[in-house]
Each structure stands twice: as structure tokens, then as C-alpha cells.
Design an enzyme around this catalytic site. Structure first.
Site, PDB file in Angstrom:
ATOM      1  N   LYS A  14     -66.417 -45.976 -16.479  1.00  0.00           N
ATOM      2  CA  LYS A  14     -66.290 -44.540 -16.786  1.00  0.00           C
ATOM      3  C   LYS A  14     -66.920 -43.694 -15.678  1.00  0.00           C
ATOM      4  O   LYS A  14     -66.313 -42.755 -15.174  1.00  0.00           O
ATOM      5  CB  LYS A  14     -66.986 -44.206 -18.126  1.00  0.00           C
ATOM      6  CG  LYS A  14     -66.471 -45.006 -19.311  1.00  0.00           C
ATOM      7  CD  LYS A  14     -67.181 -44.622 -20.603  1.00  0.00           C
ATOM      8  CE  LYS A  14     -68.653 -44.967 -20.654  1.00  0.00           C
ATOM      9  NZ  LYS A  14     -68.954 -46.417 -20.644  1.00  0.00           N
ATOM     10  N   ARG A  89     -69.390 -40.180 -28.638  1.00  0.00           N
ATOM     11  CA  ARG A  89     -69.635 -41.592 -28.950  1.00  0.00           C
ATOM     12  C   ARG A  89     -69.670 -41.857 -30.437  1.00  0.00           C
ATOM     13  O   ARG A  89     -69.847 -43.009 -30.846  1.00  0.00           O
ATOM     14  CB  ARG A  89     -71.005 -41.984 -28.409  1.00  0.00           C
ATOM     15  CG  ARG A  89     -70.992 -42.588 -27.033  1.00  0.00           C
ATOM     16  CD  ARG A  89     -72.437 -42.746 -26.631  1.00  0.00           C
ATOM     17  NE  ARG A  89     -72.683 -43.935 -25.883  1.00  0.00           N
ATOM     18  CZ  ARG A  89     -72.675 -43.981 -24.550  1.00  0.00           C
ATOM     19  NH1 ARG A  89     -72.393 -42.931 -23.847  1.00  0.00           N
ATOM     20  NH2 ARG A  89     -72.952 -45.108 -23.943  1.00  0.00           N
ATOM     21  N   ARG A 128     -74.972 -53.556 -10.947  1.00  0.00           N
ATOM     22  CA  ARG A 128     -74.880 -52.113 -10.665  1.00  0.00           C
ATOM     23  C   ARG A 128     -76.155 -51.552 -10.041  1.00  0.00           C
ATOM     24  O   ARG A 128     -77.260 -51.863 -10.446  1.00  0.00           O
ATOM     25  CB  ARG A 128     -74.601 -51.362 -11.965  1.00  0.00           C
ATOM     26  CG  ARG A 128     -74.732 -49.847 -11.789  1.00  0.00           C
ATOM     27  CD  ARG A 128     -74.193 -49.083 -12.945  1.00  0.00           C
ATOM     28  NE  ARG A 128     -74.757 -49.501 -14.202  1.00  0.00           N
ATOM     29  CZ  ARG A 128     -74.265 -49.127 -15.380  1.00  0.00           C
ATOM     30  NH1 ARG A 128     -73.201 -48.366 -15.433  1.00  0.00           N
ATOM     31  NH2 ARG A 128     -74.834 -49.528 -16.477  1.00  0.00           N
ATOM     32  N   ARG A 162     -80.879 -49.247 -13.429  1.00  0.00           N
ATOM     33  CA  ARG A 162     -81.215 -48.663 -14.737  1.00  0.00           C
ATOM     34  C   ARG A 162     -82.047 -49.617 -15.588  1.00  0.00           C
ATOM     35  O   ARG A 162     -81.756 -50.808 -15.634  1.00  0.00           O
ATOM     36  CB  ARG A 162     -79.918 -48.310 -15.485  1.00  0.00           C
ATOM     37  CG  ARG A 162     -79.318 -47.018 -14.998  1.00  0.00           C
ATOM     38  CD  ARG A 162     -77.946 -46.706 -15.542  1.00  0.00           C
ATOM     39  NE  ARG A 162     -77.716 -47.021 -16.933  1.00  0.00           N
ATOM     40  CZ  ARG A 162     -76.574 -46.765 -17.570  1.00  0.00           C
ATOM     41  NH1 ARG A 162     -75.570 -46.180 -16.918  1.00  0.00           N
ATOM     42  NH2 ARG A 162     -76.427 -47.084 -18.831  1.00  0.00           N
ATOM     43  N   ARG A 173     -75.930 -52.447 -26.597  1.00  0.00           N
ATOM     44  CA  ARG A 173     -75.023 -51.322 -26.276  1.00  0.00           C
ATOM     45  C   ARG A 173     -73.581 -51.668 -26.638  1.00  0.00           C
ATOM     46  O   ARG A 173     -72.827 -50.822 -27.130  1.00  0.00           O
ATOM     47  CB  ARG A 173     -75.143 -50.959 -24.788  1.00  0.00           C
ATOM     48  CG  ARG A 173     -76.426 -50.175 -24.499  1.00  0.00           C
ATOM     49  CD  ARG A 173     -76.876 -50.256 -23.052  1.00  0.00           C
ATOM     50  NE  ARG A 173     -75.894 -49.828 -22.089  1.00  0.00           N
ATOM     51  CZ  ARG A 173     -75.941 -50.141 -20.784  1.00  0.00           C
ATOM     52  NH1 ARG A 173     -76.906 -50.889 -20.310  1.00  0.00           N
ATOM     53  NH2 ARG A 173     -75.021 -49.695 -19.978  1.00  0.00           N
TER      54      ARG A 173
HETATM   55  P1  AP5 Z   1     -69.761 -47.851 -14.241  1.00  0.00           P
HETATM   56  O1  AP5 Z   1     -68.666 -46.956 -13.734  1.00  0.00           O
HETATM   57  O2  AP5 Z   1     -71.156 -47.487 -13.911  1.00  0.00           O
HETATM   58  O3  AP5 Z   1     -69.562 -48.109 -15.804  1.00  0.00           O
HETATM   59  P2  AP5 Z   1     -69.725 -47.135 -17.044  1.00  0.00           P
HETATM   60  O4  AP5 Z   1     -68.505 -47.278 -17.905  1.00  0.00           O
HETATM   61  O5  AP5 Z   1     -70.097 -45.752 -16.600  1.00  0.00           O
HETATM   62  O6  AP5 Z   1     -70.913 -47.876 -17.789  1.00  0.00           O
HETATM   63  P3  AP5 Z   1     -72.287 -47.344 -18.371  1.00  0.00           P
HETATM   64  O7  AP5 Z   1     -73.193 -48.541 -18.461  1.00  0.00           O
HETATM   65  O8  AP5 Z   1     -72.772 -46.147 -17.622  1.00  0.00           O
HETATM   66  O9  AP5 Z   1     -71.851 -46.938 -19.789  1.00  0.00           O
HETATM   67  P4  AP5 Z   1     -72.740 -46.698 -20.991  1.00  0.00           P
HETATM   68  O10 AP5 Z   1     -71.765 -46.067 -21.890  1.00  0.00           O
HETATM   69  O11 AP5 Z   1     -73.427 -47.893 -21.513  1.00  0.00           O
HETATM   70  O12 AP5 Z   1     -73.953 -45.799 -20.403  1.00  0.00           O
HETATM   71  P5  AP5 Z   1     -74.293 -44.259 -20.498  1.00  0.00           P
HETATM   72  O13 AP5 Z   1     -75.002 -43.878 -19.276  1.00  0.00           O
HETATM   73  O14 AP5 Z   1     -73.106 -43.479 -20.910  1.00  0.00           O
HETATM   74  O15 AP5 Z   1     -69.439 -49.327 -13.686  1.00  0.00           O
HETATM   75  C1  AP5 Z   1     -70.379 -50.386 -13.879  1.00  0.00           C
HETATM   76  C2  AP5 Z   1     -70.516 -51.216 -12.587  1.00  0.00           C
HETATM   77  O16 AP5 Z   1     -69.281 -51.889 -12.342  1.00  0.00           O
HETATM   78  C3  AP5 Z   1     -70.789 -50.387 -11.324  1.00  0.00           C
HETATM   79  O17 AP5 Z   1     -71.684 -51.083 -10.504  1.00  0.00           O
HETATM   80  C4  AP5 Z   1     -69.409 -50.238 -10.648  1.00  0.00           C
HETATM   81  O18 AP5 Z   1     -69.538 -50.164  -9.244  1.00  0.00           O
HETATM   82  C5  AP5 Z   1     -68.698 -51.518 -11.095  1.00  0.00           C
HETATM   83  N1  AP5 Z   1     -67.274 -51.286 -11.348  1.00  0.00           N
HETATM   84  C6  AP5 Z   1     -66.681 -50.197 -11.939  1.00  0.00           C
HETATM   85  N2  AP5 Z   1     -65.348 -50.367 -12.024  1.00  0.00           N
HETATM   86  C7  AP5 Z   1     -65.090 -51.606 -11.502  1.00  0.00           C
HETATM   87  C8  AP5 Z   1     -63.878 -52.356 -11.311  1.00  0.00           C
HETATM   88  N3  AP5 Z   1     -62.670 -51.880 -11.667  1.00  0.00           N
HETATM   89  N4  AP5 Z   1     -63.997 -53.578 -10.752  1.00  0.00           N
HETATM   90  C9  AP5 Z   1     -65.220 -54.084 -10.370  1.00  0.00           C
HETATM   91  N5  AP5 Z   1     -66.395 -53.405 -10.514  1.00  0.00           N
HETATM   92  C10 AP5 Z   1     -66.315 -52.196 -11.069  1.00  0.00           C
HETATM   93  O19 AP5 Z   1     -75.327 -44.251 -21.720  1.00  0.00           O
HETATM   94  C11 AP5 Z   1     -76.613 -44.842 -21.604  1.00  0.00           C
HETATM   95  C12 AP5 Z   1     -77.415 -44.628 -22.890  1.00  0.00           C
HETATM   96  O20 AP5 Z   1     -77.631 -43.205 -23.089  1.00  0.00           O
HETATM   97  C13 AP5 Z   1     -76.724 -45.087 -24.184  1.00  0.00           C
HETATM   98  O21 AP5 Z   1     -76.962 -46.464 -24.434  1.00  0.00           O
HETATM   99  C14 AP5 Z   1     -77.399 -44.164 -25.220  1.00  0.00           C
HETATM  100  O22 AP5 Z   1     -78.704 -44.625 -25.532  1.00  0.00           O
HETATM  101  C15 AP5 Z   1     -77.539 -42.850 -24.462  1.00  0.00           C
HETATM  102  N6  AP5 Z   1     -76.366 -41.960 -24.630  1.00  0.00           N
HETATM  103  C16 AP5 Z   1     -75.515 -41.542 -23.642  1.00  0.00           C
HETATM  104  N7  AP5 Z   1     -74.558 -40.744 -24.128  1.00  0.00           N
HETATM  105  C17 AP5 Z   1     -74.788 -40.650 -25.464  1.00  0.00           C
HETATM  106  C18 AP5 Z   1     -74.096 -39.994 -26.526  1.00  0.00           C
HETATM  107  N8  AP5 Z   1     -72.980 -39.287 -26.299  1.00  0.00           N
HETATM  108  N9  AP5 Z   1     -74.608 -40.132 -27.775  1.00  0.00           N
HETATM  109  C19 AP5 Z   1     -75.742 -40.830 -28.018  1.00  0.00           C
HETATM  110  N10 AP5 Z   1     -76.426 -41.501 -27.054  1.00  0.00           N
HETATM  111  C20 AP5 Z   1     -75.952 -41.412 -25.784  1.00  0.00           C
HETATM  112 MG    MG Z   2     -71.824 -44.563 -16.776  1.00  0.00          MG
END
Ligand code: AP5
Ligand code: MG
Length: 221
Positions: A14, A89, A128, A162, A173
Site C-alpha cells: 500500500k 480499517r 523493509r 519499524r 497484524r
Molecule cells: P509496503 O508498501 O511498505 O507495504 P504496506 O502495505 O504499506 O504495509 P504496512 O506494513 O505499512 O501495512 P500495515 O497496514 O500493517 O501498516 P500501517 O503503517 O498502515 O511494502 C512492504 C515491503 O515490501 C517494502 O519493503 C517494499 O519495498 C516491499 N514491496 C512492496 N511491494 C512489493 C512487490 N510488489 N514486490 C516485492 N516487494 C515489494 O499501520 C501500522 C499500525 O498503525 C497498525 O498495526 C495499527 O496499530 C496502527 N494503525 C494504522 N492505521 C490505523 C487505522 N486506520 N486504524 C487503527 N489503527 C491503525
Molecule cells: Mg504502509
């Protein structure tokens, strides 16, 4: 005005694809995860509440994230569009987002679901890292900086990982995604605005598939 949600489990890509859409279409990325990590770093009241919850891989309360999104929509009132990354979410957040947008005369155009197999997610998350200055995302295997140790975007030599990117928290997660987030898809399917993109291709081909959808989405006023 283009208003898009990127939906998918942790590590689906994402953030990677949102950054691509920012440079391709000039849209503004609204990542609640990034906003919460900044709040933790700044030691704000929101950050103090969110820190332990994020380390456990659980969800921060709906009101907190919805209010972060509301502030950002106002801050970027003249943006050509928004990509919601990691928000909504829960069903309550999905309903709250529709209300926030309706209050501002806007309406969601499209939801792009990135589908990936779970084995790949752990590999992606474990590899990552991001630039400590500009937040550009990288991966130990799939996306290294062009010059080793130097950010492609801002030339910083500082990188970070992270605290929630460990095997145990990733499992939590993923479980939260299955229980609370995947079930919001039918809410958007009923509106006929969901497209699925295979997130298992390389970063460039996933980006090309998303571009093709974004170019064609009908835009709101
Ligand atoms: P990346 O693009 O970083 O993946 P992502 O989908 O953004 O994954 P996240 O881990 O950020 O998602 P998340 O939903 O767990 O975390 P968030 O920060 O939203 O890609 C991952 C890696 O793979 C990278 O190194 C990239 O280079 C590589 N990659 C990407 N595409 C690729 C491909 N096609 N092929 C190969 N490699 C690839 O949330 C974190 C925490 O915050 C949550 O757990 C929660 O506690 C809180 N939180 C956030 N938003 C909310 C909400 N709306 N409500 C409640 N709590 C929330
Ligand atoms: Mg992300």
C-alpha cells in the site's frame, strides 16, 4: 478530484504504491500508520496512546484515526485528490470516512484491493526499511537504493526499521486484518467501486496495473 483507497494486508504494498501514485498523479497520500508513527516520535498525546497498541499490532481507536484524517483533509483542501493508505480499517471507520467526505462535498471514487499470499508478506515486512529523513520505502532484496546506503530521493544516509516489523507482531497484524479490515470490502462492493490487483508481481508491474485503473476511474466534482 480522485479519491482512492488502497486496501490490503500488512506488507501488501500500500505504502509503496501510494508513493508511486503521488509522483504519477500528484495525489496526496494519507497514511494513518505514518501519521501515528510521527505522533509517537513527537511524543504527542495521540502518540502516547498509540505506541503500545501499534507495538502489539492491534488497532488504535477509530475516533483517533478519523480525527487525524479529518485534519489532513482540511490541511490539503486544494489537493487534486487523495489516496487513503491503511485507512479505513474497520466498518466504523468506513462509515466515518464517507461522512467526512460528504461534509466537504466529496465522494469516494474507487477502492483498490491488493491481493497477496501470506508467505510473501512476512518476507516483505522482514526486509523493509525506510529513509529516516524523507520516508522513502526500500527493501533488502526487492528495492535497494541505487547507490548503497544513500537514499535515491533525498541523499540521506540514515535509514530506519519499524518496531512492529517482527514476526510475532506481523502475525497479530495479519489476524487483525482478517478479523476487522477484510470484512469492510462488501461495504464497498455494494457500491460497485472495488477493483482487485494482483500484488504478487514486481513493484513496477503492480504499479502499472494500478495506473491503468486510476486513469480510468470516474472522478467526482
Ligand atoms: P509496503 O508498501 O511498505 O507495504 P504496506 O502495505 O504499506 O504495509 P504496512 O506494513 O505499512 O501495512 P500495515 O497496514 O500493517 O501498516 P500501517 O503503517 O498502515 O511494502 C512492504 C515491503 O515490501 C517494502 O519493503 C517494499 O519495498 C516491499 N514491496 C512492496 N511491494 C512489493 C512487490 N510488489 N514486490 C516485492 N516487494 C515489494 O499501520 C501500522 C499500525 O498503525 C497498525 O498495526 C495499527 O496499530 C496502527 N494503525 C494504522 N492505521 C490505523 C487505522 N486506520 N486504524 C487503527 N489503527 C491503525
Ligand atoms: Mg504502509
Amino acid at each position: 478530484m480522485k479519491l482512492l483507497i488502497l486496501l490490503g494486508p500488512p506488507g501488501a504494498g500500500k505504502g509503496t504504491q501510494a508513493q508511486h501514485l503521488v509522483s504519477r498523479f500528484g495525489l496526496v497520500q494519507l497514511s494513518t500508520g505514518d501519521m501515528l508513527r510521527q505522533a509517537v516520535k513527537d511524543g504527542t498525546e495521540v502518540g502516547r496512546k498509540a505506541d503500545a497498541i501499534m507495538k502489539a499490532g492491534q488497532l488504535v481507536p477509530d475516533e483517533i484515526v478519523t480525527s487525524l484524517i479529518s485534519e489532513q483533509l482540511d490541511k490539503h483542501a486544494h489537493a487534486p485528490g487523495f489516496i487513503f493508505d491503511g485507512y479505513p480499517r474497520t466498518q466504523a471507520q468506513a462509515v466515518a470516512l464517507d461522512a467526512l467526505l460528504a461534509d466537504r462535498g466529496m465522494k469516494l471514487n474507487h477502492v483498490i484491493e491488493l491481493t497477496v499470499d501470506e508467505d510473501a508478506l512476512v518476507t516483505r515486512i522482514a526486509g523493509r526499511f525506510t529513509c529516516a529523513r524523507c520516508n522513502e520505502g526500500y527493501h533488502d532484496t526487492f528495492k535497494l537504493p541505487k547507490v548503497a546506503g544513500v537514499c535515491d530521493i533525498c541523499a540521506s544516509t540514515e535509514f530506519k526499521r519499524r518496531p512492529d516489523d517482527n514476526a510475532e507482531t506481523v502475525r497479530a497484524r495479519l489476524a487483525v486484518y482478517r478479523a476487522d479490515t477484510a470484512p469492510i470490502l462488501p461495504y464497498y462492493e455494494a457500491k460497485g467501486i472495488v477493483s482487485r490487483v494482483d500484488g504478487m508481481g514486481d513493484i513496477a508491474s503492480v504499479g502499472a496495473a494500478i495506473d491503468a485503473i486510476v486513469q480510468d476511474v470516474p472522478v467526482s466534482a
